[in-house]
Write an enzyme that holds these catalytic residues in place. Structure first.
Site, PDB file in Angstrom:
ATOM      1  N   ARG A 152     -13.444   0.909   2.559  1.00 49.95           N
ATOM      2  CA  ARG A 152     -14.900   0.957   2.591  1.00 49.95           C
ATOM      3  C   ARG A 152     -15.327   2.415   2.659  1.00 49.95           C
ATOM      4  O   ARG A 152     -14.709   3.223   3.368  1.00 49.95           O
ATOM      5  CB  ARG A 152     -15.446   0.227   3.831  1.00 49.95           C
ATOM      6  CG  ARG A 152     -15.467  -1.283   3.715  1.00 49.95           C
ATOM      7  CD  ARG A 152     -16.446  -1.763   2.637  1.00 49.95           C
ATOM      8  NE  ARG A 152     -16.427  -3.208   2.469  1.00 49.95           N
ATOM      9  CZ  ARG A 152     -15.629  -3.860   1.617  1.00 49.95           C
ATOM     10  NH1 ARG A 152     -14.779  -3.191   0.855  1.00 49.95           N
ATOM     11  NH2 ARG A 152     -15.694  -5.174   1.518  1.00 49.95           N
TER      12      ARG A 152
ATOM     13  N   GLU B 137     -23.781   1.834  -1.840  1.00 51.30           N
ATOM     14  CA  GLU B 137     -23.361   1.405  -3.183  1.00 51.30           C
ATOM     15  C   GLU B 137     -24.538   0.810  -3.936  1.00 51.30           C
ATOM     16  O   GLU B 137     -25.224  -0.059  -3.380  1.00 51.30           O
ATOM     17  CB  GLU B 137     -22.221   0.390  -3.070  1.00 51.30           C
ATOM     18  CG  GLU B 137     -20.971   1.046  -2.506  1.00 51.30           C
ATOM     19  CD  GLU B 137     -19.748   0.119  -2.444  1.00 51.30           C
ATOM     20  OE1 GLU B 137     -19.862  -1.053  -2.815  1.00 51.30           O
ATOM     21  OE2 GLU B 137     -18.690   0.602  -2.019  1.00 51.30           O
TER      22      GLU B 137
ATOM     23  N   HIS C 123     -16.408   0.159  -7.127  1.00 53.34           N
ATOM     24  CA  HIS C 123     -15.962  -0.955  -6.273  1.00 53.34           C
ATOM     25  C   HIS C 123     -15.285  -2.041  -7.123  1.00 53.34           C
ATOM     26  O   HIS C 123     -15.738  -3.193  -7.180  1.00 53.34           O
ATOM     27  CB  HIS C 123     -17.131  -1.540  -5.477  1.00 53.34           C
ATOM     28  CG  HIS C 123     -16.688  -2.279  -4.239  1.00 53.34           C
ATOM     29  ND1 HIS C 123     -17.423  -2.288  -3.081  1.00 53.34           N
ATOM     30  CD2 HIS C 123     -15.572  -3.021  -3.973  1.00 53.34           C
ATOM     31  CE1 HIS C 123     -16.801  -3.025  -2.173  1.00 53.34           C
ATOM     32  NE2 HIS C 123     -15.663  -3.485  -2.694  1.00 53.34           N
TER      33      HIS C 123
HETATM   34  N1  LIG Z   1     -12.198  -2.250  -2.848  1.00 57.13           N
HETATM   35  C1  LIG Z   1     -12.135  -3.540  -2.848  1.00 57.13           C
HETATM   36  O1  LIG Z   1     -12.592  -4.192  -3.781  1.00 57.13           O
HETATM   37  C2  LIG Z   1     -11.507  -4.234  -1.735  1.00 57.13           C
HETATM   38  C3  LIG Z   1     -11.574  -3.714  -0.483  1.00 57.13           C
HETATM   39  N2  LIG Z   1     -11.001  -4.348   0.571  1.00 57.13           N
HETATM   40  C4  LIG Z   1     -11.106  -3.681   1.879  1.00 57.13           C
HETATM   41  O2  LIG Z   1      -9.798  -3.523   2.374  1.00 57.13           O
HETATM   42  C5  LIG Z   1      -9.787  -3.864   3.746  1.00 57.13           C
HETATM   43  C6  LIG Z   1      -8.420  -4.391   4.102  1.00 57.13           C
HETATM   44  O3  LIG Z   1      -8.199  -5.634   3.486  1.00 57.13           O
HETATM   45  P1  LIG Z   1      -6.973  -6.541   3.937  1.00 57.13           P
HETATM   46  O4  LIG Z   1      -5.738  -5.752   3.914  1.00 57.13           O
HETATM   47  O5  LIG Z   1      -7.043  -7.768   3.135  1.00 57.13           O
HETATM   48  O6  LIG Z   1      -7.390  -6.845   5.431  1.00 57.13           O
HETATM   49  P2  LIG Z   1      -6.433  -7.092   6.652  1.00 57.13           P
HETATM   50  O7  LIG Z   1      -7.277  -7.601   7.725  1.00 57.13           O
HETATM   51  O8  LIG Z   1      -5.245  -7.877   6.209  1.00 57.13           O
HETATM   52  O9  LIG Z   1      -5.913  -5.639   7.041  1.00 57.13           O
HETATM   53  C7  LIG Z   1      -6.661  -4.690   7.735  1.00 57.13           C
HETATM   54  C8  LIG Z   1      -5.711  -3.953   8.653  1.00 57.13           C
HETATM   55  O10 LIG Z   1      -6.401  -2.847   9.220  1.00 57.13           O
HETATM   56  C9  LIG Z   1      -5.942  -2.707  10.534  1.00 57.13           C
HETATM   57  N3  LIG Z   1      -6.818  -1.886  11.332  1.00 57.13           N
HETATM   58  C10 LIG Z   1      -7.890  -2.264  12.080  1.00 57.13           C
HETATM   59  N4  LIG Z   1      -8.399  -1.193  12.703  1.00 57.13           N
HETATM   60  C11 LIG Z   1      -7.651  -0.133  12.336  1.00 57.13           C
HETATM   61  C12 LIG Z   1      -7.698   1.247  12.649  1.00 57.13           C
HETATM   62  N5  LIG Z   1      -8.618   1.731  13.483  1.00 57.13           N
HETATM   63  N6  LIG Z   1      -6.772   2.043  12.110  1.00 57.13           N
HETATM   64  C13 LIG Z   1      -5.837   1.572  11.271  1.00 57.13           C
HETATM   65  N7  LIG Z   1      -5.748   0.267  10.945  1.00 57.13           N
HETATM   66  C14 LIG Z   1      -6.654  -0.567  11.467  1.00 57.13           C
HETATM   67  C15 LIG Z   1      -5.787  -4.109  11.021  1.00 57.13           C
HETATM   68  O11 LIG Z   1      -4.903  -4.176  12.135  1.00 57.13           O
HETATM   69  C16 LIG Z   1      -5.225  -4.809   9.810  1.00 57.13           C
HETATM   70  O12 LIG Z   1      -3.810  -4.837   9.857  1.00 57.13           O
HETATM   71  C17 LIG Z   1     -10.895  -4.899   3.898  1.00 57.13           C
HETATM   72  O13 LIG Z   1     -11.441  -4.857   5.193  1.00 57.13           O
HETATM   73  C18 LIG Z   1     -11.886  -4.502   2.867  1.00 57.13           C
HETATM   74  O14 LIG Z   1     -12.854  -3.692   3.483  1.00 57.13           O
HETATM   75  C19 LIG Z   1     -10.320  -5.522   0.416  1.00 57.13           C
HETATM   76  C20 LIG Z   1     -10.229  -6.096  -0.804  1.00 57.13           C
HETATM   77  C21 LIG Z   1     -10.840  -5.521  -1.986  1.00 57.13           C
HETATM   78  O1  LIG Z   2     -12.959  -8.243  -0.710  1.00 56.07           O
HETATM   79  C1  LIG Z   2     -13.445  -7.149  -0.404  1.00 56.07           C
HETATM   80  O2  LIG Z   2     -13.491  -6.697   0.728  1.00 56.07           O
HETATM   81  C2  LIG Z   2     -14.039  -6.334  -1.438  1.00 56.07           C
HETATM   82  O3  LIG Z   2     -14.409  -5.218  -1.170  1.00 56.07           O
HETATM   83  C3  LIG Z   2     -14.264  -6.899  -2.767  1.00 56.07           C
HETATM   84  O4  LIG Z   2     -15.639  -6.812  -2.954  1.00 56.07           O
HETATM   85  P1  LIG Z   2     -16.359  -7.594  -4.147  1.00 56.07           P
HETATM   86  O5  LIG Z   2     -16.188  -9.028  -3.875  1.00 56.07           O
HETATM   87  O6  LIG Z   2     -15.675  -7.158  -5.393  1.00 56.07           O
HETATM   88  O7  LIG Z   2     -17.780  -7.161  -4.066  1.00 56.07           O
END
Ligand SMILES: NC(=O)C1=CN([C@@H]2O[C@H](COP(=O)(O)OP(=O)(O)OC[C@H]3O[C@@H](n4cnc5c(N)ncnc54)[C@H](O)[C@@H]3O)[C@@H](O)[C@H]2O)C=CC1
Ligand SMILES: O=C(O)C(=O)COP(=O)(O)O
Length: 667
Positions: free
Chosen positions: A355, A384, A403
């Protein structure tokens, strides 16, 4: 709408229904509107209580005949039909409706003489607002169950206007689901589905306060996000985007775009969750040395793929590349700031597909200008889309994508199905496995806990009704006796149901699993839990549940235990919740219908005397049990009754000389 359709178009069906159940109406009136939550409830007694409580209007009797009082209450999709006299449980399959009506007889009606309720559900579907583009497979799933309104690019005001007509809302990252949205929904919005992972665009506090479940789709876009991270990492290292733009601008700059190699470099994965783990795996394949920082990740999971978990400072100070994969939370907001950029290796390169808000973007521009950060590749931004003149976006050492992390065909189909299933399940009243603001209870645990969930709610209802007015319920202890190890017994659902039972009879709040803890806290009710671990077989999840309310007076003094609290205890026997203890007295009465508790001097003929008063009043006794201290001393009689006895009947019971006190409890 449903009402007029029902009365106008369905007269013959209705007559058929009523005739089928030997009910004889002369006319029918709309009495009130049920909320969809109520529609889901099986307990129609509480349906009625809710209608009265929430809408502050008594149910009107639609018609009266000598034997029958029929009441109707309707919602957009269901009508509750109730009768004070028994409805005969006959086969419903013989009935053929002209319109798509389904008809449900609550389970307890199968017992003789129960109060009669029928729920007529018309095929009026709930409405789901899909506010951002969703894969077709998900839309198809939703359409099987609901009316689907796909309205994209709504302004905040338009969203607030529309939301009052919707039962569920599905968004991606581009829609802010603010407090105003929940407030504007007027209580109709039951589920928000986030078609993706990050839920930082949903005001979870407001959702919880409004009893609205938030579910996400946490798994389907993991690989897409990880692949995008790797795409940005490699593209950044080899200046792919800049070189592409320069050729298209008519240049051929082979010396300018000399890149850096990845092999042998240290990559720090910040946030070792689902995406971070997949990025680490892929980076290892590229020959990188991968370390990770995540305060909550287990070290053995990291070791299993050859990654060392290190402290935050070690990660940022030793990395050649940083890849961000933590959620945006108050703790991670602007975690990469001036102070932390200063600790990094000069020439570090940063990828962010998490993010935008986890980076202080102004500080990043300063770090880029100072050469601390050699390059950054960003998929996400604090705002965004970012402003056109954003210094960060325009910086020549920065590569950007709008994104796109989750935007692959495969991920979007997967996310759409994942969220559609979660939203439909939640609308059906099932507990969601991907709930973000309510305890997640796996389906198999739920099935096992089902009768205990009912027991917990009924004990809460009983306990609070035993408190004398004006006492103020502040401190409640729930004790679970079980042969299971504490880790094998998740009591959050049970605690929520005790809370529901405690709060709903004395307030106008609708309590569910989502808002139970919040509601208790808001009302200043402290609920503590204790486990008593039994020896023996852990075959059943629980042996008993006890609810104690401290520092209150009771309207039934015998309900006060030796230690001074209003105490009720129950067990599940053959799948049916039973009340087994009131104060210090052992009883055994199934928790269905209503209960009269009576303390008397133990003597022959008491059961008969009370039974005949109730019989004369046409009140059906379902159960009777006497618990006594010793023969011919004090005893507590618990009597299960299907109907509420009249005031006169209760008075007559109170006047029996041996009766010292009694109370009627509405379950
Ligand atoms: N750009 C995009 O389109 C996408 C972005 N995302 C972002 O990626 C993030 C992670 O997604 P996932 O891996 O599926 O979630 P997840 O919940 O599996 O992993 C997040 C990890 O971050 C850790 N965490 C929490 N606080 C922390 C800190 N202060 N320092 C270091 N690690 C910390 C948690 O312990 C957890 O292991 C989501 O929260 C979302 O914001 C996810 C999917 C798509
Ligand atoms: O799954 C997430 O956290 C994402 O950031 C993906 O975002 P989107 O559904 O592509 O707007």
């Amino acid at each position: 709408m449903f009402w007029s359709q029902l009365v106008a178009s369905l007269k013959s069906d209705l007559v058929q229904i009523l005739a089928h159940f030997s009910l004889r109406p002369s006319s029918l009136n709309r009495s009130n509107v049920l909320s969809s939550q109520m529609r889901q409830s099986k307990d129609l007694m509480s349906h009625r209580a809710h209608i009265r409580k929430r809408h502050n209007t008594p149910l009107e009797s639609a018609t009266k005949s000598s034997s029958t009082t029929i009441t109707m209450a309707s919602s957009p999709s269901s009508t509750l039909l109730s009768s004070r006299s028994p409805i005969k449980p006959t086969s419903l399959s013989s009935l053929k409706w002209k319109l798509p009506i389904s008809l449900t007889l609550p389970r307890h009606q199968r017992r003789r003489g129960s109060p009669a309720f029928i729920v007529l559900s018309m095929d009026a579907k709930p409405t789901v607002l899909v506010a951002e583009k969703l894969g077709q497979a998900g839309l198809d799933l939703l359409k099987d169950f609901a009316n689907v309104d796909c309205s994209y690019n709504l302004s905040p005001e338009e969203l607030c206007t529309k939301i009052s007509l919707c039962d569920a809302l599905i968004v991606r990252s581009g829609t802010k689901v603010s407090r105003e949205v929940f407030e504007s929904s007027g209580g109709r919005l039951k589920v928000v589905g986030r078609a993706g992972v990050g839920i930082d665009n949903v005001d979870l506090g407001a959702a919880t306060e409004h009893g609205c479940l938030v579910v996400n789709a946490p798994t389907a876009n993991t690989v897409a996000a990880a692949e995008h991270g790797i795409a940005l990492l490699t593209a950044m290292a080899r200046n792919v985007a800049q070189a592409d733009a320069s050729i298209k601008a008519g240049k051929w700059l082979r010396n300018k775009y000399v890149g850096v190699s990845l092999v042998g470099k240290t990559l720090a994965v910040m946030g070792f969750g689902k995406v971070g783990t997949e990025v680490a795996r892929r980076a290892k394949g590229l020959g990188m040395h991968v370390i990770a920082h995540d305060p909550y990740a287990p070290a053995d999971r990291a070791h299993a793929i050859g990654v060392d978990l290190v402290s935050f400072d070690e990660a940022i100070s030793t990395a050649d590349f940083l890849s961000l994969h933590m959620p945006l939370t108050p703790a991670t907001s602007k975690i990469l700031n001036d102070e932390n950029f200063a600790k990094m290796k000069k020439g570090v390169r940063i990828v962010n597909v998490a993010r935008g808000g986890v980076i202080d973007e102004d500080a990043l521009v300063r770090a880029l200008d100072a050469g601390i950060v050699a390059q950054a590749a960003l998929d996400v931004f604090t705002v965004e889309p970012p402003p056109k003149d954003s210094k960060l976006v325009q910086h020549e050492n920065v590569t950007v994508t709008p994104h796109l992390g989750a935007s692959t065909t495969e991920a979007q189909e997967g996310v759409a199905i994942e969220i559609a299933e979660a939203v439909v399940g939640a609308l059906k009243g099932e507990l969601a496995a991907t709930a973000v603001n309510a305890p997640m209870v796996p389906a198999e645990v739920l099935t096992e806990l089902k009768p205990y969930v009912t027991l917990a709610e009924k004990l809460g209802r009983l306990a609070v009704q035993l408190v004398a007015g004006g006492s103020g319920v502040k401190s409640v202890k729930v004790t679970y006796t079980s042969a299971r190890a504490p880790d094998d017994l998740d009591t959050r659902l049970l605690r929520a149901m005790v809370t529901k039972g405690l709060i709903e009879p004395i307030s106008s709040v609708f309590v569910n699993l989502v808002n139970a803890d919040f509601t208790a806290k808001q009302r200043g009710v402290r609920i503590s839990e204790e486990r008593v671990i039994l020896d023996g077989s852990p075959e059943n999840p629980l042996e008993s549940i006890q609810v104690q309310i401290a520092n209150v007076e009771s309207k039934f003094a015998s309900a006060i235990s030796e230690s001074g609290e209003v105490t009720v205890e129950g067990k599940v026997k053959d799948g049916i919740p039973h009340l087994t203890k009131v104060g210090a007295f052992e009883v055994d009465v199934s928790l269905e219908g209503n209960i009269i508790l009576c303390r008397q001097v133990d003597q022959p003929g008491m059961i008969g005397t009370v039974g005949s008063i109730l019989g004369e009043e046409n009140v059906n006794v379902s159960f009777m049990s006497v618990g006594r201290i010793a023969p011919r001393k004090q005893a507590v009689m618990a009597i299960g009754v299907d109907e509420k006895p009249s005031k006169a009947a209760l008075k007559r019971i109170g006047e029996i000389p041996a009766v010292e006190e009694f109370v009627f409890l509405d379950l």
